[in-house]
Design an enzyme around this catalytic site. Structure first.
Site, mmCIF file in Angstrom:
data_model
loop_
_atom_site.group_PDB
_atom_site.id
_atom_site.type_symbol
_atom_site.label_atom_id
_atom_site.label_comp_id
_atom_site.label_asym_id
_atom_site.label_seq_id
_atom_site.Cartn_x
_atom_site.Cartn_y
_atom_site.Cartn_z
ATOM 1 N N GLU A 64 0.801 -1.229 0.000
ATOM 2 C CA GLU A 64 0.000 0.000 0.000
ATOM 3 C C GLU A 64 0.832 1.277 0.000
ATOM 4 O O GLU A 64 0.401 2.293 -0.527
ATOM 5 C CB GLU A 64 -0.942 0.004 1.210
ATOM 6 C CG GLU A 64 -2.107 -0.949 1.059
ATOM 7 C CD GLU A 64 -3.025 -0.927 2.260
ATOM 8 O OE1 GLU A 64 -3.519 0.153 2.602
ATOM 9 O OE2 GLU A 64 -3.240 -1.993 2.856
ATOM 10 N N ASP A 158 -2.691 -4.477 3.497
ATOM 11 C CA ASP A 158 -2.836 -4.744 4.931
ATOM 12 C C ASP A 158 -3.771 -5.924 5.210
ATOM 13 O O ASP A 158 -4.729 -6.163 4.463
ATOM 14 C CB ASP A 158 -3.360 -3.498 5.657
ATOM 15 C CG ASP A 158 -2.299 -2.415 5.783
ATOM 16 O OD1 ASP A 158 -1.108 -2.727 5.575
ATOM 17 O OD2 ASP A 158 -2.650 -1.262 6.090
ATOM 18 N N TYR A 351 1.321 -5.383 13.013
ATOM 19 C CA TYR A 351 0.209 -4.585 12.476
ATOM 20 C C TYR A 351 -0.565 -3.929 13.616
ATOM 21 O O TYR A 351 -0.901 -4.570 14.611
ATOM 22 C CB TYR A 351 -0.719 -5.474 11.644
ATOM 23 C CG TYR A 351 -1.721 -4.695 10.838
ATOM 24 C CD1 TYR A 351 -1.312 -3.657 10.008
ATOM 25 C CD2 TYR A 351 -3.078 -4.993 10.903
ATOM 26 C CE1 TYR A 351 -2.232 -2.939 9.257
ATOM 27 C CE2 TYR A 351 -4.001 -4.286 10.151
ATOM 28 C CZ TYR A 351 -3.569 -3.256 9.333
ATOM 29 O OH TYR A 351 -4.486 -2.541 8.600
#
Length: 608
Positions: A64, A158, A351
């Site tokens: 991303e 993600d 994350y």
């Protein structure tokens, strides 16, 4: 010092292992070195030709953000950079693959605003109409050209519903140019995690995609429809309503009302230092004044003395991290999430958008390595915390402590981190490592405090009998005084708000407690309220504006729309989204019902 050196080396390459000389056969090792030297010498002198090797397989990896792309590329050696159209592509080799890494800069598609009902055709079955986001056409074109150069395309966005939707969109856009497209998933940006993810690709999870479509369409429909109502009523085109932002605005307004109400408390210390205070709260000033004036001596009586084990708190989930950063530094939610995003993309933490406190086996290994070296093996106590599943807690990816990381930054060995990044990393590191340390043993006194005609019982930790997680997360102990205490010169009476204004962190925890919002949306909800002028921030506290109150009161007065903007509606919808994500509900049926309800309201509102 050598242990710290090992950790620093592993920070840059986690595959390096150190062994003692006793474990190594130096003679055999030197023979291997000599063999390699002879081969190189023979090749240079033309006595030996290199054997044909299998051609590396070109693989395009799309992430991303450019930060994440650069971090991944650097794991596998110095990357070659080139531009394809207006887009940067980094190339390097990893095992039997020649990997080309680039970024999509987030979402590339979004709902059309003109077609159908706010971007969705509803003729029996809802059909969302997506289009390339303005300004992203050239990115899509570059990605298509890159896909033509690869044998395989791996979409590594993600690991959540938003990331899955971006991945799905990219796969649909790139399929005509390269049909061999897979989903690549990882929860931390480390060399080991990336190498594993490249080998263990998966199919796209359409349930996650459907859940994101449901969320996006529901937000669009509710937001657009009832924002029009506001804009017409107030004559201001920028006003908006939303299924999450409006109930949250209501909480902030209610909290401010309570903040303006006063209560009174009379307090006094029962220890020499004045840190251990006992207080009584009164609703009216007269009662507090009477109690205060009559108070001169108090009786502190020991009821029980016991030992107890106290466990550490769990590692951070998103809401807990946001709360801790808000409490410690008064940071806003967007600021903390942006700092965490950078730490994740550069490979320092796992994350950061997660509801889970689960710790993986690898995470436990990271903690074990650090705790054994710093405090001794007896301090290590492995805990999984959360339930199984794909998501994990927020934790450091390697066993390098904050001061070591700071030293690497100051020495210029790593870049991209500021003082604030290091402060957040320190919170995450200490909380995680503490969660894997043994419980502390405390001596606790149970006391009864009598003052005039009132009494209350308090439990006070007075001594740490055995260290544990407190080596990283300090635990306060006190030295209470027993018997009759003269508090005539140490008492005080003051007024305070019935409730304090929300901080960013407290508001997030309220959202989680009430089942509204998700880790990926916490920050944007508050950001939107501030952006619209409904709420202002002052020293970390959230205060509703007059406009915010007027908007909320107006929406609350319209019985036709009130239902859609209450927290119960949003909570039920969030639960349905979770079921869609799990494959237990059909998102089409939910959208059909929502559409019918909104159209029914439209008929009742002359303005719509």
């Amino acid at each position: 010092a050598f242990k710290h050196l090992i950790r620093k080396v592993k920070w840059f390459n986690e595959d390096i292992n150190f062994k003692s000389l006793e474990e190594v056969n130096l003679e055999e090792l030197l023979k291997e070195v000599d063999k390699d030297r002879q081969k190189i010498r023979a090749f240079l002198q033309g006595e030996e030709r290199p054997q044909n090797k299998e051609v590396l397989k070109p693989v395009l990896i799309v992430v991303e953000s450019p930060n994440k792309a650069r971090t991944i590329a650097n794991f596998f050696g110095k990357a070659v950079r080139r531009r394809v159209g207006d887009h940067e592509l980094m190339e390097t080799s990893a095992g039997d693959r020649y990997i080309m890494i680039t970024s999509s800069f987030g979402h590339v598609l979004d709902l059309n605003k003109e077609e159908g009902f706010h971007g969705v055709y509803v003729n029996g079955k809802p059909v969302p109409v997506y289009e390339v986001i303005e300004g992203k056409d050239r990115i899509v074109e570059s990605l298509r050209r890159m896909a033509l150069e690869a044998q395989e395309v791996l979409i590594a966005t993600d690991p959540d519903t938003e990331g899955e939707k971006i991945a799905w969109d990219l796969s649909e856009l790139l399929k005509p140019y390269n049909p061999n497209i897979k989903r690549m998933e990882f929860h931390e940006v480390t060399r080991k995690a990336i190498a594993k993810a490249i080998k263990e690709t998966r199919d796209f999870d359409y349930n996650l995609v459907k859940a994101q479509v449901l969320r996006r369409v529901a937000d669009r429909w509710v937001g657009f429809e009832f924002s029009k109502l506001l804009q017409h009523a107030f004559g201001k085109h920028w006003l908006s309503a939303g299924r999450v932002q409006t109930p949250v605005l209501g909480w902030i307004i209610q909290r401010e009302k309570e903040y303006r109400q006063k209560i009174y408390k009379v307090a006094f210390p029962i220890d020499e230092e004045g840190r251990l205070r006992v207080e009584w709260v009164f609703e009216d000033k007269e009662s507090a004044q009477s109690f205060y004036e009559g108070l001169s001596k108090v009786q502190v009586e020991l009821l029980e003395e016991r030992e107890e084990d106290r466990n550490p708190p769990p590692p951070f989930s998103t809401d807990a991290m946001l709360k801790a950063a808000s409490d410690a530094y008064r940071w806003s939610l967007p600021k903390t999430m942006n700092l965490a995003q950078t730490l994740f993309e550069l490979g320092y933490i796992t994350y950061h958008r997660t509801d889970s406190t689960r710790v993986s086996d690898y995470g436990i290994g990271v903690a074990k390595e650090y705790i054994k070296e710093e405090f001794g093996e007896e301090y290590f106590h492995a805990r999984v915390w959360g339930e199984g599943g794909a998501h994990e807690c927020i934790r450091p990816t390697k066993a390098i402590e904050p001061e070591e990381l700071r030293a690497l930054v100051l020495s210029g060995q790593i870049e991209g981190l500021t003082r604030e990044h290091l402060l957040l990393y320190s919170l995450i590191f200490n909380r995680f490592m503490a969660s894997q340390m043994r419980a502390i043993k405390l001596k606790v006194l149970k006391l009864r405090v009598k003052a005039l005609d009132k009494s209350q019982e308090v439990e006070v930790p007075v001594q740490i009998l055995q260290d544990g997680f407190n080596r990283l997360l300090p635990v306060e102990v006190y030295k209470p005084m027993l018997g009759t205490l003269d508090v005539s010169q140490r008492k005080n009476m003051l007024s305070r708000p019935k409730a304090y204004l929300y901080t960013h962190g407290e508001l997030v925890q309220e959202m989680k407690r009430r089942g509204i919002g998700r880790p990926s949306t916490y920050a944007s909800i508050v950001e939107k309220l501030i952006e619209r002028g409904y709420v202002i921030e002052n020293k970390g506290f959230l205060i509703p504006t007059n406009l915010g109150k007027e908007v909320y009161n107006y929406l609350n007065s319209r019985e036709e729309v009130k239902h859609f903007l209450e927290e119960e509606f949003t909570r039920r919808l969030e639960e349905l989204m979770d079921k869609v994500e799990a494959g237990a509900e059909d998102y089409v049926d939910i959208l059909i019902n929502l559409y019918r309800d909104i159209i029914e309201v439209d008929k009742k509102l002359e303005v719509l």
